[in-house]
Design a protein around this motif. Structure first.
Motif, mmCIF file in Angstrom:
data_model
loop_
_atom_site.group_PDB
_atom_site.id
_atom_site.type_symbol
_atom_site.label_atom_id
_atom_site.label_comp_id
_atom_site.label_asym_id
_atom_site.label_seq_id
_atom_site.Cartn_x
_atom_site.Cartn_y
_atom_site.Cartn_z
ATOM 1 N N GLN A 22 0.825 -1.319 0.011
ATOM 2 C CA GLN A 22 -0.007 0.137 0.161
ATOM 3 C C GLN A 22 0.874 1.244 0.071
ATOM 4 O O GLN A 22 1.756 1.376 0.956
ATOM 5 N N MET A 23 0.766 2.119 -0.959
ATOM 6 C CA MET A 23 1.586 3.218 -1.216
ATOM 7 C C MET A 23 0.648 4.502 -1.085
ATOM 8 O O MET A 23 -0.295 4.794 -1.867
ATOM 9 N N ASN A 24 0.970 5.227 -0.020
ATOM 10 C CA ASN A 24 0.216 6.495 0.288
ATOM 11 C C ASN A 24 1.256 7.696 0.095
ATOM 12 O O ASN A 24 2.546 7.585 0.150
ATOM 13 N N ALA A 25 0.739 8.792 -0.051
ATOM 14 C CA ALA A 25 1.453 10.181 -0.175
ATOM 15 C C ALA A 25 2.629 10.054 -1.410
ATOM 16 O O ALA A 25 3.760 10.310 -1.095
ATOM 17 N N LEU A 26 2.152 9.548 -2.459
ATOM 18 C CA LEU A 26 3.406 9.038 -3.490
ATOM 19 C C LEU A 26 3.951 10.399 -3.852
ATOM 20 O O LEU A 26 3.046 11.543 -4.055
ATOM 21 N N GLU A 27 5.131 10.318 -4.251
ATOM 22 C CA GLU A 27 5.852 11.511 -4.808
ATOM 23 C C GLU A 27 6.485 11.131 -6.168
ATOM 24 O O GLU A 27 6.644 9.958 -6.559
ATOM 25 N N PRO A 28 6.778 11.964 -6.871
ATOM 26 C CA PRO A 28 7.386 11.863 -8.196
ATOM 27 C C PRO A 28 8.629 10.808 -8.191
ATOM 28 O O PRO A 28 8.853 10.107 -9.069
ATOM 29 N N GLU A 29 9.400 10.942 -7.230
ATOM 30 C CA GLU A 29 10.431 10.167 -6.757
ATOM 31 C C GLU A 29 10.414 8.841 -6.780
ATOM 32 O O GLU A 29 10.998 7.967 -6.563
ATOM 33 N N ASP A 30 8.998 8.383 -6.420
ATOM 34 C CA ASP A 30 8.342 6.843 -6.415
ATOM 35 C C ASP A 30 8.270 6.212 -7.598
ATOM 36 O O ASP A 30 8.174 4.996 -7.821
ATOM 37 N N THR A 31 8.473 7.011 -8.566
ATOM 38 C CA THR A 31 8.368 6.472 -10.119
ATOM 39 C C THR A 31 9.319 5.358 -10.387
ATOM 40 O O THR A 31 10.548 5.583 -10.172
ATOM 41 N N ALA A 32 8.886 4.060 -10.745
ATOM 42 C CA ALA A 32 9.812 3.251 -10.952
ATOM 43 C C ALA A 32 9.110 1.772 -11.324
ATOM 44 O O ALA A 32 7.841 1.887 -11.250
ATOM 45 N N VAL A 33 9.566 0.920 -11.676
ATOM 46 C CA VAL A 33 8.986 -0.467 -11.850
ATOM 47 C C VAL A 33 9.302 -1.137 -10.453
ATOM 48 O O VAL A 33 10.537 -1.172 -10.074
ATOM 49 N N TYR A 34 7.972 -1.750 -10.117
ATOM 50 C CA TYR A 34 8.133 -2.188 -8.738
ATOM 51 C C TYR A 34 8.211 -3.741 -9.036
ATOM 52 O O TYR A 34 7.359 -4.304 -9.670
ATOM 53 N N TYR A 58 12.776 -15.949 -6.302
ATOM 54 C CA TYR A 58 12.050 -15.771 -7.413
ATOM 55 C C TYR A 58 11.762 -14.182 -7.271
ATOM 56 O O TYR A 58 11.597 -13.573 -6.673
ATOM 57 N N TRP A 59 11.607 -13.857 -8.848
ATOM 58 C CA TRP A 59 11.191 -12.430 -9.179
ATOM 59 C C TRP A 59 9.691 -12.434 -9.957
ATOM 60 O O TRP A 59 9.671 -13.438 -10.738
ATOM 61 N N GLY A 60 8.965 -11.255 -9.844
ATOM 62 C CA GLY A 60 7.777 -11.205 -10.656
ATOM 63 C C GLY A 60 8.514 -10.480 -11.676
ATOM 64 O O GLY A 60 9.599 -9.682 -11.925
ATOM 65 N N GLN A 61 7.282 -9.992 -12.674
ATOM 66 C CA GLN A 61 7.732 -9.333 -14.043
ATOM 67 C C GLN A 61 7.822 -8.101 -13.779
ATOM 68 O O GLN A 61 8.335 -7.174 -14.593
ATOM 69 N N GLY A 62 7.436 -7.454 -12.984
ATOM 70 C CA GLY A 62 7.381 -5.839 -12.512
ATOM 71 C C GLY A 62 6.121 -5.299 -12.929
ATOM 72 O O GLY A 62 5.379 -5.622 -13.848
ATOM 73 N N THR A 63 5.635 -4.365 -12.231
ATOM 74 C CA THR A 63 4.649 -3.339 -12.561
ATOM 75 C C THR A 63 5.057 -1.986 -12.482
ATOM 76 O O THR A 63 5.892 -1.490 -11.409
#
Length: 117
Positions: free
Chosen positions: A81-93, A106-111
């Protein structure tokens, strides 16, 4: 074969919220520490937070107080759960599962999460 499938990434304005999901299949969920990582363009992949199989949770300093990790054992799913998102949070998770008693990771494919200013 363990598989991780992430979902929930989106484009959101600064100050907004998103919830990412990561579903584990092909393995015993309780055998794994679950973690979220992120990778911004041109940067290395870094740890966002981790939920151990015995209930311990840790966060990177950059997200403490804004992000929350939770596990649903009935659904074999870990959430971010991500709140108060900032432009610096922009990424593939990326979702990560690490077996607690053996050297299996193991890794997921990313979102993609994009936060506009």
């Amino acid at each position: 074969q363990v598989q991780l499938v992430e979902s929930g990434g989106d484009l959101v304005q600064a100050g907004g919220s998103l919830r990412l999901s990561c579903a584990l299949s092909g393995g015993i969920f309780s055998w794994y520490d679950m973690a979220w990582y992120r990778q911004a363009p041109g940067k290395q992949r870094v740890l966002v937070g981790m939920s151990s199989n015995d209930g311990q949770i840790n966060y990177a300093d950059s997200v403490k107080g804004r992000f929350t990790i939770s596990r649903d054992s009935a659904q074999n799913t870990v959430y971010l759960q991500m709140n108060a998102l900032e432009p610096e949070d922009t990424a593939v998770y990326f979702c990560n599962a690490k077996r607690v008693d053996a050297e299996y990771t193991y890794w997921g494919q990313g979102t993609q999460v994009t936060v506009s200013s």
